[in-house]
Design an enzyme around this catalytic site. Sequence first.
Site, PDB file in Angstrom:
ATOM      1  N   GLN A 123      -0.027   5.549  12.110  1.00 49.66           N
ATOM      2  CA  GLN A 123       0.309   5.962  10.744  1.00 49.66           C
ATOM      3  C   GLN A 123       1.527   6.584  10.339  1.00 49.66           C
ATOM      4  O   GLN A 123       1.974   7.306  11.346  1.00 49.66           O
ATOM      5  CB  GLN A 123      -1.094   6.941  10.535  1.00 49.66           C
ATOM      6  CG  GLN A 123      -2.453   6.452  10.111  1.00 49.66           C
ATOM      7  CD  GLN A 123      -2.922   5.422  11.039  1.00 49.66           C
ATOM      8  OE1 GLN A 123      -2.707   5.565  12.342  1.00 49.66           O
ATOM      9  NE2 GLN A 123      -3.525   4.145  10.630  1.00 49.66           N
ATOM     10  N   GLY A 124       1.942   6.327   9.094  1.00 50.46           N
ATOM     11  CA  GLY A 124       3.184   6.571   8.828  1.00 50.46           C
ATOM     12  C   GLY A 124       4.515   5.621   9.116  1.00 50.46           C
ATOM     13  O   GLY A 124       5.475   5.743   8.492  1.00 50.46           O
ATOM     14  N   ASP A 125       3.852   4.624   9.755  1.00 52.18           N
ATOM     15  CA  ASP A 125       5.018   3.620  10.258  1.00 52.18           C
ATOM     16  C   ASP A 125       4.668   2.459   9.016  1.00 52.18           C
ATOM     17  O   ASP A 125       5.641   1.654   8.908  1.00 52.18           O
ATOM     18  CB  ASP A 125       4.812   2.932  11.545  1.00 52.18           C
ATOM     19  CG  ASP A 125       5.338   3.971  12.804  1.00 52.18           C
ATOM     20  OD1 ASP A 125       6.392   4.626  12.446  1.00 52.18           O
ATOM     21  OD2 ASP A 125       4.697   3.982  13.607  1.00 52.18           O
ATOM     22  N   SER A 126       3.635   2.498   8.112  1.00 55.37           N
ATOM     23  CA  SER A 126       3.609   1.176   7.429  1.00 55.37           C
ATOM     24  C   SER A 126       4.588   1.049   6.604  1.00 55.37           C
ATOM     25  O   SER A 126       5.544   2.201   6.124  1.00 55.37           O
ATOM     26  CB  SER A 126       2.377   1.493   6.293  1.00 55.37           C
ATOM     27  OG  SER A 126       1.269   1.446   7.013  1.00 55.37           O
ATOM     28  N   ASP A 167       0.560  -7.528   1.563  1.00 58.10           N
ATOM     29  CA  ASP A 167       0.558  -6.178   1.541  1.00 58.10           C
ATOM     30  C   ASP A 167       2.534  -6.166   1.484  1.00 58.10           C
ATOM     31  O   ASP A 167       2.807  -5.771   2.667  1.00 58.10           O
ATOM     32  CB  ASP A 167      -0.106  -5.499   3.018  1.00 58.10           C
ATOM     33  CG  ASP A 167       0.182  -4.034   2.756  1.00 58.10           C
ATOM     34  OD1 ASP A 167       0.548  -3.463   1.548  1.00 58.10           O
ATOM     35  OD2 ASP A 167      -0.009  -3.319   3.780  1.00 58.10           O
ATOM     36  N   HIS A 213       0.805  -1.314  -0.092  1.00 57.62           N
ATOM     37  CA  HIS A 213      -0.181  -0.093  -0.004  1.00 57.62           C
ATOM     38  C   HIS A 213       0.939   1.259   0.076  1.00 57.62           C
ATOM     39  O   HIS A 213       0.556   2.166  -0.376  1.00 57.62           O
ATOM     40  CB  HIS A 213      -1.094  -0.214   1.153  1.00 57.62           C
ATOM     41  CG  HIS A 213      -0.740   0.451   2.439  1.00 57.62           C
ATOM     42  ND1 HIS A 213      -0.249  -0.717   3.504  1.00 57.62           N
ATOM     43  CD2 HIS A 213      -0.447   1.428   3.158  1.00 57.62           C
ATOM     44  CE1 HIS A 213       0.179  -0.002   4.538  1.00 57.62           C
ATOM     45  NE2 HIS A 213      -0.168   1.337   4.450  1.00 57.62           N
TER      46      HIS A 213
HETATM   47  N1  ARG Z   1      -1.458   1.787   7.623  1.00 52.72           N
HETATM   48  C1  ARG Z   1      -0.709   2.565   8.321  1.00 52.72           C
HETATM   49  C2  ARG Z   1       0.292   3.468   7.494  1.00 52.72           C
HETATM   50  O1  ARG Z   1       0.077   3.560   6.491  1.00 52.72           O
HETATM   51  C3  ARG Z   1       0.095   1.623   9.612  1.00 52.72           C
HETATM   52  C4  ARG Z   1      -0.831   1.203  10.685  1.00 52.72           C
HETATM   53  C5  ARG Z   1      -0.272   0.341  11.469  1.00 52.72           C
HETATM   54  N2  ARG Z   1      -1.363   0.532  12.757  1.00 52.72           N
HETATM   55  C6  ARG Z   1      -1.035  -0.134  13.808  1.00 52.72           C
HETATM   56  N3  ARG Z   1      -2.099   0.012  14.749  1.00 52.72           N
HETATM   57  N4  ARG Z   1      -0.051  -0.945  13.936  1.00 52.72           N
HETATM   58  O2  ARG Z   1       1.111   3.970   7.915  1.00 52.72           O
END
Ligand code: ARG
Length: 261
Positions: free
Chosen positions: A209-212, A120, A73
């Site tokens: 968010q941002g860690d993905s 992913d 993603h």
């Molecule tokens: N989808 C998020 C991103 O794009 C990462 C989310 C991870 N969330 C979590 N609760 N571990 O950065």
Amino acid sequence: MATAVMVPVVVTSASADDTAVSGPDKAAEPRIVGGGKASVSQYPYAVFLADRSGNQYCGAVIVSSTTIATAAHCAVAVKKNDVRVVAGREDKRTRDGVELRVSKVWVSPDYSGDPGKGDDIAVMTVSGQLPYRPAKVADNGNADLYEEGTKATVLGWGRVADGGARSDYLRSAVVPVVSDKTCRTAYSGYDPSDMVCAGYPEGGVDACQGDSGGPLMVGDTLIGIVSFGEGCAKAGKPGVYTRVSHFSNEISQQNGRKLIG
Ligand code: ARG
């Protein structure tokens, strides 16, 4: 305040110091805790992806001198020519380290467009060489690293609290691997073949968010890629990661092999 070397950290440090233990500490702080600053000399394979304007939008991890692994993603979010792989830069506000462009992007052909459905994962080949030590990639011989309770370290520049601001600094946090059964209870779409969960039952420490796209490590071995979660650090909602061992062959195939087409 002294900086501890093994500070667990991550995505969340509501607590003012970096001396937290590796578990949540709800008594001290009702919000997200357990994270702290980390150094790129300790985690040289932790890198981030920036867009053309230099905005960090995802994490990634060096897996060879020319390739990085990230989330699918993340790979589909920005056009290949606009992606910059930033390595060796602990603090986003500096120009430290290197910024490399991307020459090739492989996205798992099974990725549906929805991280919640799995697969992913993506691998990007950079133009030039990454002058930093790569992570080892877990394979089918590393089943032990996925056992419930294994302490893993997640790394990233993402939000420091659910709904909060992103970090300028690399942060790390320690989270235990969660059993497939527990993760299935938390997420009905959980697929143990290509996903793995990590977090404390009571929450408090997590990616956000941002860690993905960033790494979940056990020692020097990459076991997961930050994928999704319901909120961040919530009780009963562990972080969900791409199970890297399921993709180890595809990851290594992207290294030094030119795909046709
Ligand atoms: N989808 C998020 C991103 O794009 C990462 C989310 C991870 N969330 C979590 N609760 N571990 O950065």
